[in-house]
Design a protein around this motif. Structure first.
Motif, PDB file in Angstrom:
ATOM      1  N   GLY A   1       0.819  -1.210   0.000  1.00  0.00           N
ATOM      2  CA  GLY A   1       0.000   0.000   0.000  1.00  0.00           C
ATOM      3  C   GLY A   1       0.851   1.256   0.000  1.00  0.00           C
ATOM      4  O   GLY A   1       0.557   2.226  -0.716  1.00  0.00           O
ATOM      5  N   GLU A   2       1.921   1.258   0.783  1.00  0.00           N
ATOM      6  CA  GLU A   2       2.830   2.403   0.812  1.00  0.00           C
ATOM      7  C   GLU A   2       3.530   2.561  -0.535  1.00  0.00           C
ATOM      8  O   GLU A   2       3.699   3.675  -1.041  1.00  0.00           O
TER       9      GLU A   2
ATOM     10  N   ALA B   1       2.406   1.655  -3.479  1.00  0.00           N
ATOM     11  CA  ALA B   1       1.449   2.165  -4.454  1.00  0.00           C
ATOM     12  C   ALA B   1       1.221   3.662  -4.276  1.00  0.00           C
ATOM     13  O   ALA B   1       1.087   4.405  -5.262  1.00  0.00           O
ATOM     14  N   LEU B   2       1.178   4.123  -3.029  1.00  0.00           N
ATOM     15  CA  LEU B   2       0.994   5.553  -2.765  1.00  0.00           C
ATOM     16  C   LEU B   2       2.211   6.348  -3.239  1.00  0.00           C
ATOM     17  O   LEU B   2       2.068   7.411  -3.861  1.00  0.00           O
ATOM     18  N   ILE B   3       3.419   5.832  -2.969  1.00  0.00           N
ATOM     19  CA  ILE B   3       4.642   6.510  -3.421  1.00  0.00           C
ATOM     20  C   ILE B   3       4.671   6.587  -4.942  1.00  0.00           C
ATOM     21  O   ILE B   3       5.003   7.631  -5.523  1.00  0.00           O
TER      22      ILE B   3
ATOM     23  N   ARG C   1       2.116   6.595  -7.018  1.00  0.00           N
ATOM     24  CA  ARG C   1       1.115   7.549  -7.496  1.00  0.00           C
ATOM     25  C   ARG C   1       1.561   8.985  -7.269  1.00  0.00           C
ATOM     26  O   ARG C   1       1.406   9.851  -8.138  1.00  0.00           O
ATOM     27  N   GLN C   2       2.147   9.262  -6.086  1.00  0.00           N
ATOM     28  CA  GLN C   2       2.594  10.624  -5.793  1.00  0.00           C
ATOM     29  C   GLN C   2       3.730  11.056  -6.708  1.00  0.00           C
ATOM     30  O   GLN C   2       3.824  12.224  -7.083  1.00  0.00           O
TER      31      GLN C   2
ATOM     32  N   ASN D   1       2.255  11.535 -10.395  1.00  0.00           N
ATOM     33  CA  ASN D   1       1.482  12.766 -10.541  1.00  0.00           C
ATOM     34  C   ASN D   1       2.352  13.988 -10.776  1.00  0.00           C
ATOM     35  O   ASN D   1       1.843  15.039 -11.181  1.00  0.00           O
TER      36      ASN D   1
ATOM     37  N   GLY E   1      -3.584   0.096  -7.866  1.00  0.00           N
ATOM     38  CA  GLY E   1      -3.920   1.054  -6.829  1.00  0.00           C
ATOM     39  C   GLY E   1      -4.858   0.439  -5.812  1.00  0.00           C
ATOM     40  O   GLY E   1      -5.050  -0.785  -5.771  1.00  0.00           O
TER      41      GLY E   1
ATOM     42  N   THR F   1      -8.821   0.960  -3.849  1.00  0.00           N
ATOM     43  CA  THR F   1     -10.112   1.606  -3.988  1.00  0.00           C
ATOM     44  C   THR F   1     -11.107   0.966  -3.025  1.00  0.00           C
ATOM     45  O   THR F   1     -10.783  -0.025  -2.345  1.00  0.00           O
TER      46      THR F   1
ATOM     47  N   ARG G   1     -12.271  -2.080   1.309  1.00  0.00           N
ATOM     48  CA  ARG G   1     -11.071  -1.499   0.712  1.00  0.00           C
ATOM     49  C   ARG G   1     -10.253  -2.625   0.084  1.00  0.00           C
ATOM     50  O   ARG G   1      -9.999  -3.645   0.741  1.00  0.00           O
TER      51      ARG G   1
ATOM     52  N   TYR H   1      -7.454  -5.230   1.096  1.00  0.00           N
ATOM     53  CA  TYR H   1      -6.378  -4.313   1.479  1.00  0.00           C
ATOM     54  C   TYR H   1      -5.779  -4.755   2.801  1.00  0.00           C
ATOM     55  O   TYR H   1      -6.491  -5.028   3.773  1.00  0.00           O
TER      56      TYR H   1
END
Length: 438
Positions: free
Chosen positions: A340-341, A343-345, A347-348, A351, A376, A378, A384, A407
């Motif tokens: 999860g971390e 995937a967030l990194i 995406r950030q 972007n 990702g 959702t 989740r 999740y």
């Protein structure tokens, strides 16, 4: 010291004391290097050492990337090895302890020694892996080392001297015979180790047979290498660098696509004049350079680092390709980042960059069933979930098929995940005895 070094010389456990920066380290850091490198392979060089900000050690990311860290071993394992080293124990005393620790670290993940080994006429072919229909991996015996080792390396078992754990092929005869029986194979990836450690005359012996007219179905030759980051002089000032460029020109003139699968872990690795010259030289002869690396805690688990790396790579003419998830082997507990971390990194970082950098895919797990992309997270029906897709699969019918997992903030690998929505299993079965290619 200078980053314009022209003669390669490895720094290993037995001569690390010759490095001035090592002599200046605190005693406990010196002891850590000597203890951990007795278990996991360690190799560096002075070019790599000069990339490190020694004022930030041990927290500098390139120091974490290339030098052993205490957290790579469980406390009790570190204590056992350190105790033996401090009393100058013999190799006969040390080796059984070291071997026992190694075997607890999953030396060959994702079925490399079982499911991936191809056969020809009923006989296994050493030094080859055929996991996906279109692509064969080839491990030339002379390329089973690197100019420096990444401390987390998922192929660390190649480098510890145990022949039973090592993939290697002495020549390309088995590879070419196999390819003649498998016209579905379009890509051959030379890997290791690092094929770029070889002298050009040896690399030529492996590559030239693939250019034969009856192997025209082999359309792409890939070279997996960390040399651009760890010894870019290989492409610029080494005594056979010009010969290497001529070899690459011959591959391209044969009508094949030549891709350099460049391993860059941090933007600092692209910062020196010699690496930038090496990149230009490869591109000038017609090589495509794709850049990839895993996300590694203490090294690049930061969206700013990835965004900067992709932007700088594109500026130098390279193509961002993959952000991988570190594999379930070796000192993974020290380096792994939860899915999860990660995937967030991703995406950030994604972007922040333009469309030219958005060729990159990630986070991606090269797991036993195949290459799995985390699209990702959702919410679906109040639950989740991770949204995942196969980019490659042992069964080609799996490719592109989305699936969902519950999740789990602690999960770091595919087999940590459970199916979402109460399903009893994923559509692929992790317990299946995958058939080796034949």
């Amino acid at each position: 010291m200078s980053l314009t070094l022209s003669t390669y010389a490895p720094l290993i456990r037995s001569n690390i004391h010759t490095l001035p920066q090592f002599k200046a380290l605190r005693p406990e850091l010196q002891q850590t290097i000597l203890a951990v490198s007795a278990v996991f392979p360690f190799r560096a060089n002075r070019y790599v050492a000069d990339l490190i900000d020694w004022q930030r050690v041990p927290n500098d990311p390139l120091y974490q990337l290339t030098f052993p860290q205490r957290g790579m071993l469980a406390p009790e394992d570190f204590a056992a090895v350190h105790r033996l080293i401090r009393r100058n124990a013999s190799a006969a005393e040390l080796q059984p302890v070291v071997n026992e620790i190694r075997m607890r670290h999953n030396p060959h993940p994702a079925g490399q020694m079982t499911y991936n080994v191809p056969h020809l006429n009923g006989e296994p072919l050493p030094g080859l892996q055929h996991k996906y229909r279109e692509t064969v991996l080839f491990f030339p015996s002379r390329g089973q080392t690197c100019h420096a080792y990444c401390s987390y390396c998922f192929r660390w078992a190649q480098f510890i001297g145990d022949q039973d754990l090592r993939f290697a092929a002495k020549d390309s005869s088995g590879l070419t015979a196999y390819l003649r029986h498998h016209p579905e194979v379009t890509d051959v990836l030379f890997t290791g180790g690092d094929p770029a450690v070889m002298k050009t005359r040896f690399l030529r012996d492996y590559i030239e047979p693939l250019l034969a007219p009856d192997l025209a179905h082999v359309q792409s030759i890939r070279i997996g290498t960390k040399a651009l980051a760890y010894w870019p002089q290989r492409f610029v000032t080494d005594d056979d660098a010009d010969d290497l460029m001529r070899l690459f020109e011959e591959v391209i003139a044969s009508g094949r696509h030549l891709a350099i699968m460049a391993h860059f872990s941090h933007p600092r690795e692209m910062s020196t004049p010699v690496v930038q010259q090496a990149i230009r030289r490869l591109r000038d002869v017609g090589c495509e350079i794709r850049m990839q690396a895993p996300i590694i805690r203490h090294v690049n688990n930061d969206p700013q680092v990835w965004a900067a790396m992709w932007r700088r790579g594109v500026g130098l003419g390279m193509i961002p390709y993959y952000m991988f998830v570190s594999r379930d082997t070796g000192p993974k507990n020290y380096f792994e980042v939860p899915l999860g971390e990660s995937a967030l990194i991703f995406r950030q970082a994604y972007n922040q960059v333009s469309g030219l950098s958005r060729t990159v895919r990630g986070p991606v797990m090269s797991a036993t069933p195949g290459k799995v992309l985390i699209n990702g997270m959702t919410q679906i029906e109040g639950q989740r979930v991770f949204v995942l897709t196969f980019l490659q699969g042992r069964d080609p019918d799996w490719v592109g098929r989305p699936f969902f997992a519950r999740y789990d903030p602690e999960a770091t690998w595919l087999f940590d995940l459970e199916p979402a929505f109460g399903a009893p299993a994923f559509f692929f079965d992790p317990g299946t005895e995958y058939a080796a290619a034949s």
